[in-house]
Design a protein around this motif. Structure first.
Motif, PDB file in Angstrom:
ATOM      1  N   ILE A 168      -6.640   0.383  -7.484  1.00 28.33           N
ATOM      2  CA  ILE A 168      -6.953  -1.049  -7.496  1.00 28.33           C
ATOM      3  C   ILE A 168      -5.865  -1.842  -6.776  1.00 28.33           C
ATOM      4  N   THR A 169      -4.596  -1.491  -7.032  1.00 25.09           N
ATOM      5  CA  THR A 169      -3.490  -2.195  -6.387  1.00 25.09           C
ATOM      6  C   THR A 169      -3.525  -1.998  -4.872  1.00 25.09           C
ATOM      7  N   VAL A 170      -3.823  -0.770  -4.436  1.00 23.12           N
ATOM      8  CA  VAL A 170      -3.914  -0.500  -3.002  1.00 23.12           C
ATOM      9  C   VAL A 170      -5.047  -1.322  -2.378  1.00 23.12           C
ATOM     10  N   MET A 171      -6.175  -1.422  -3.079  1.00 17.96           N
ATOM     11  CA  MET A 171      -7.295  -2.203  -2.565  1.00 17.96           C
ATOM     12  C   MET A 171      -6.938  -3.688  -2.477  1.00 17.96           C
ATOM     13  N   LEU A 172      -6.203  -4.164  -3.485  1.00 18.02           N
ATOM     14  CA  LEU A 172      -5.770  -5.559  -3.444  1.00 18.02           C
ATOM     15  C   LEU A 172      -4.839  -5.812  -2.259  1.00 18.02           C
ATOM     16  N   GLY A 173      -3.971  -4.842  -1.959  1.00 12.37           N
ATOM     17  CA  GLY A 173      -3.099  -4.978  -0.794  1.00 12.37           C
ATOM     18  C   GLY A 173      -3.894  -5.070   0.491  1.00 12.37           C
ATOM     19  N   PHE A 174      -4.967  -4.285   0.570  1.00 15.56           N
ATOM     20  CA  PHE A 174      -5.820  -4.342   1.759  1.00 15.56           C
ATOM     21  C   PHE A 174      -6.523  -5.689   1.863  1.00 15.56           C
ATOM     22  N   ILE A 175      -7.049  -6.173   0.730  1.00 16.81           N
ATOM     23  CA  ILE A 175      -7.760  -7.457   0.740  1.00 16.81           C
ATOM     24  C   ILE A 175      -6.821  -8.602   1.099  1.00 16.81           C
ATOM     25  N   VAL A 176      -5.617  -8.586   0.526  1.00 14.55           N
ATOM     26  CA  VAL A 176      -4.639  -9.630   0.836  1.00 14.55           C
ATOM     27  C   VAL A 176      -4.274  -9.590   2.319  1.00 14.55           C
ATOM     28  N   GLY A 177      -4.120  -8.372   2.864  1.00 14.79           N
ATOM     29  CA  GLY A 177      -3.804  -8.249   4.279  1.00 14.79           C
ATOM     30  C   GLY A 177      -4.896  -8.817   5.160  1.00 14.79           C
ATOM     31  N   VAL A 178      -6.158  -8.512   4.825  1.00 18.90           N
ATOM     32  CA  VAL A 178      -7.277  -9.047   5.601  1.00 18.90           C
ATOM     33  C   VAL A 178      -7.296 -10.572   5.521  1.00 18.90           C
ATOM     34  N   ALA A 179      -7.056 -11.111   4.326  1.00 15.80           N
ATOM     35  CA  ALA A 179      -7.103 -12.562   4.153  1.00 15.80           C
ATOM     36  C   ALA A 179      -5.990 -13.260   4.945  1.00 15.80           C
ATOM     37  N   ILE A 180      -4.746 -12.764   4.782  1.00 14.58           N
ATOM     38  CA  ILE A 180      -3.619 -13.424   5.438  1.00 14.58           C
ATOM     39  C   ILE A 180      -3.699 -13.256   6.950  1.00 14.58           C
ATOM     40  N   VAL A 181      -3.851 -12.012   7.400  1.00 15.41           N
ATOM     41  CA  VAL A 181      -3.844 -11.747   8.838  1.00 15.41           C
ATOM     42  C   VAL A 181      -5.080 -12.337   9.501  1.00 15.41           C
ATOM     43  N   GLY A 182      -6.238 -12.192   8.846  1.00 14.61           N
ATOM     44  CA  GLY A 182      -7.464 -12.732   9.437  1.00 14.61           C
ATOM     45  C   GLY A 182      -7.416 -14.231   9.606  1.00 14.61           C
ATOM     46  N   GLU A 242      -6.865  13.877 -14.412  1.00 12.34           N
ATOM     47  CA  GLU A 242      -8.100  13.860 -15.188  1.00 12.34           C
ATOM     48  C   GLU A 242      -7.976  13.082 -16.498  1.00 12.34           C
ATOM     49  N   ASN A 243      -6.786  12.998 -17.054  1.00 12.97           N
ATOM     50  CA  ASN A 243      -6.640  12.458 -18.403  1.00 12.97           C
ATOM     51  C   ASN A 243      -5.858  11.156 -18.476  1.00 12.97           C
ATOM     52  N   THR A 244      -5.546  10.563 -17.343  1.00 11.28           N
ATOM     53  CA  THR A 244      -4.879   9.261 -17.349  1.00 11.28           C
ATOM     54  C   THR A 244      -5.604   8.337 -16.381  1.00 11.28           C
ATOM     55  N   GLY A 245      -5.371   7.059 -16.540  1.00 13.03           N
ATOM     56  CA  GLY A 245      -5.959   6.077 -15.641  1.00 13.03           C
ATOM     57  C   GLY A 245      -5.054   5.700 -14.494  1.00 13.03           C
ATOM     58  N   ILE A 246      -4.013   6.494 -14.252  1.00 14.74           N
ATOM     59  CA  ILE A 246      -3.036   6.154 -13.221  1.00 14.74           C
ATOM     60  C   ILE A 246      -3.666   6.087 -11.829  1.00 14.74           C
ATOM     61  N   PRO A 247      -4.410   7.118 -11.387  1.00 14.48           N
ATOM     62  CA  PRO A 247      -4.983   7.011 -10.033  1.00 14.48           C
ATOM     63  C   PRO A 247      -5.899   5.801  -9.860  1.00 14.48           C
ATOM     64  N   PHE A 248      -6.700   5.490 -10.882  1.00 13.30           N
ATOM     65  CA  PHE A 248      -7.616   4.353 -10.787  1.00 13.30           C
ATOM     66  C   PHE A 248      -6.849   3.041 -10.691  1.00 13.30           C
ATOM     67  N   ASN A 249      -5.830   2.879 -11.539  1.00 15.96           N
ATOM     68  CA  ASN A 249      -5.068   1.630 -11.542  1.00 15.96           C
ATOM     69  C   ASN A 249      -4.289   1.440 -10.245  1.00 15.96           C
ATOM     70  N   PHE A 250      -3.690   2.496  -9.751  1.00 16.85           N
ATOM     71  CA  PHE A 250      -2.973   2.377  -8.489  1.00 16.85           C
ATOM     72  C   PHE A 250      -3.949   2.155  -7.333  1.00 16.85           C
ATOM     73  N   ILE A 261       0.825  -1.204   0.000  1.00 20.50           N
ATOM     74  CA  ILE A 261       0.000   0.000   0.000  1.00 20.50           C
ATOM     75  C   ILE A 261       0.861   1.257   0.000  1.00 20.50           C
ATOM     76  N   CYS A 262       1.865   1.300   0.872  1.00 25.10           N
ATOM     77  CA  CYS A 262       2.707   2.486   0.984  1.00 25.10           C
ATOM     78  C   CYS A 262       3.546   2.701  -0.268  1.00 25.10           C
ATOM     79  N   GLN A 263       4.095   1.624  -0.816  1.00 24.93           N
ATOM     80  CA  GLN A 263       4.931   1.755  -2.015  1.00 24.93           C
ATOM     81  C   GLN A 263       4.126   2.213  -3.210  1.00 24.93           C
ATOM     82  N   GLN A 264       2.920   1.663  -3.386  1.00 27.79           N
ATOM     83  CA  GLN A 264       2.090   2.060  -4.513  1.00 27.79           C
ATOM     84  C   GLN A 264       1.598   3.503  -4.365  1.00 27.79           C
ATOM     85  N   MET A 265       1.256   3.905  -3.170  1.00 26.48           N
ATOM     86  CA  MET A 265       0.829   5.281  -2.950  1.00 26.48           C
ATOM     87  C   MET A 265       1.971   6.259  -3.173  1.00 26.48           C
ATOM     88  N   THR A 266       3.179   5.878  -2.781  1.00 25.68           N
ATOM     89  CA  THR A 266       4.342   6.744  -2.994  1.00 25.68           C
ATOM     90  C   THR A 266       4.613   6.928  -4.477  1.00 25.68           C
TER      91      THR A 266
END
Length: 379
Positions: free
Chosen positions: A259-273, A249-257, A30-35
């Motif tokens: 998605i990656t951040v959300m996947l990191g959250f889901i993976v964290g919930v799955a592994i830790v949970g 406004e004109n690129t899909g970069i925020p949306f694509n990143f 999450i931190c690396q993708q946001m950076t």
């Protein structure tokens, strides 16, 4: 009781390290993708910040960024200079061109024409040579990242000959410039010489760079220029923000990143949970024994919270450290990450999903503890 909770947690080392790994991996991702997202988006403003002298950028009303611009007539320069509160104003050209190197390779470049007399418009720092070399015939300066891309890292490009629009250009120096979002090779030269390097059109001046006189704020000067001349005037910070907004406004970069951040959250919930649930299940008899000797549900909840806090603190620290080291290593390894840094706000933002992951995992584990019958330990 908290000491007992920690001993229970560290007693099963396999699950303990699994929990730390799950939190660390999620935090790192999450931190690396946001950076990377923040730094990529901020590159939309680097073309403005590389030019450090002007307070106000004046342009055609349809211009949106330094790269997406529409040329103005040369008369706009005198119109801006006539506005009260302008200390100085100089022409500025930005245009794309194709350059052929001495070995025949073709490369797309951005031509930047700076004021002939003052050389206002150049980046602040020179890595090789001096800005005064632009007085020499056919002289151009190249940015350091572009030099590495065209000639290879570690190669001194000074003296290399280029062909631009059937004209000769000779590299006489290297400037230190932060890469822009388009990552083009930048060639800096005098304004009059740049006009010969780009295809001829009726209007070719891209911007007028202006400095506010003492006692006049850039915001006030921008309003004066717009009212008196009709041209669009933006302060340095406003125009930099326009570049960032254009990328968002004109690129899909925020949306694509995102998605990656959300996947990191889901993976964290799955592994830790999953791991935390297995840990609680394996220690359910111990929790039952504690309830049998009179430990209240509130203290048991505090024990589970302590275990989650210990795992979260250690995993979060490793994740943040890994993210910082990743950015530092890549920034040192190649020019593509030049200027990348980790804003202090990102670790704070990353703490939110970590707390959510631990909260969800701890809640499901706590339900099993609270529903445990004390008599089960004696069966």
């Amino acid at each position: 009781m908290n000491w007992i909770a920690i001993r229970m947690l560290t007693g099963d080392r396999q699950k303990f390290f699994g929990l730390i790994f799950g939190i660390a991996f999620s935090t790192l991702l999450i931190c690396q993708q946001m950076t990377i997202l923040v730094n990529l988006v901020q590159r939309g403003a680097n073309a403005v910040y590389n030019e450090y002298t002007a307070d106000v950028w004046v342009m055609d009303p349809v211009t949106r960024t330094p790269e997406v611009n529409y040329a103005m007539p040369s008369t706009a320069l005198e119109a801006v200079r006539s506005v009260p509160g302008v200390e100085w104003a100089v022409p500025h050209l930005r245009s794309s061109a194709a350059v052929r190197s001495s070995d025949g390779d073709l490369e797309g470049v951005a031509i930047v024409g700076v004021d002939d007399t003052t050389l206002l418009g150049l980046p602040h720092k020179m890595l090789i040579g001096d800005a005064s070399v632009l007085a020499e015939p056919d002289a151009v300066l190249i940015d350091d990242v572009g030099a590495g891309r065209m000639f290879g890292r570690g190669v001194n490009p000074v003296g290399e000959r280029l062909e631009l629009n059937d004209r000769r250009a000779i590299i006489r120096g290297v400037v230190d410039a932060t890469p822009t979002f388009t990552s083009q090779v930048f060639l800096y030269t005098r304004y009059s010489r740049a006009l010969g390097f780009v295809p001829g059109t009726r209007n070719r001046m891209s911007f007028v760079l202006a400095r506010a006189a003492p006692g006049v704020t850039p915001e006030e000067l921008a309003l004066r220029i717009t009212r008196q001349t009709g041209w669009k005037a933006r302060t340095r910070d406003q125009f930099a923000d326009d570049g960032i907004a254009f990328v968002i406004e004109n690129t899909g970069i925020p949306f694509n990143f995102g998605i990656t951040v959300m996947l990191g959250f889901i993976v964290g919930v799955a592994i830790v949970g999953l791991t935390f649930s297995l840990f609680i299940r394996d220690n359910i008899r111990q929790f039952g024994a504690l309830k049998a000797i009179g430990v209240t549900n509130r203290k048991l909840a505090g024990m589970v919270g302590t275990q989650a806090a210990v795992v979260g603190s250690v995993g979060y620290a490793f994740g943040i450290l890994g993210s910082v080291l990743f950015i530092y290593w890549f920034e040192q390894a190649g020019p593509n990450f030049k200027g990348f840094y980790s804003p202090w706000q990102i670790p704070i933002i990353c703490l939110i999903p970590v707390v959510l992951i631990l909260g969800l995992s701890g809640w499901f584990g706590l339900r099993s503890v609270l529903n445990t019958e004390p008599a089960s330990v004696f069966r």
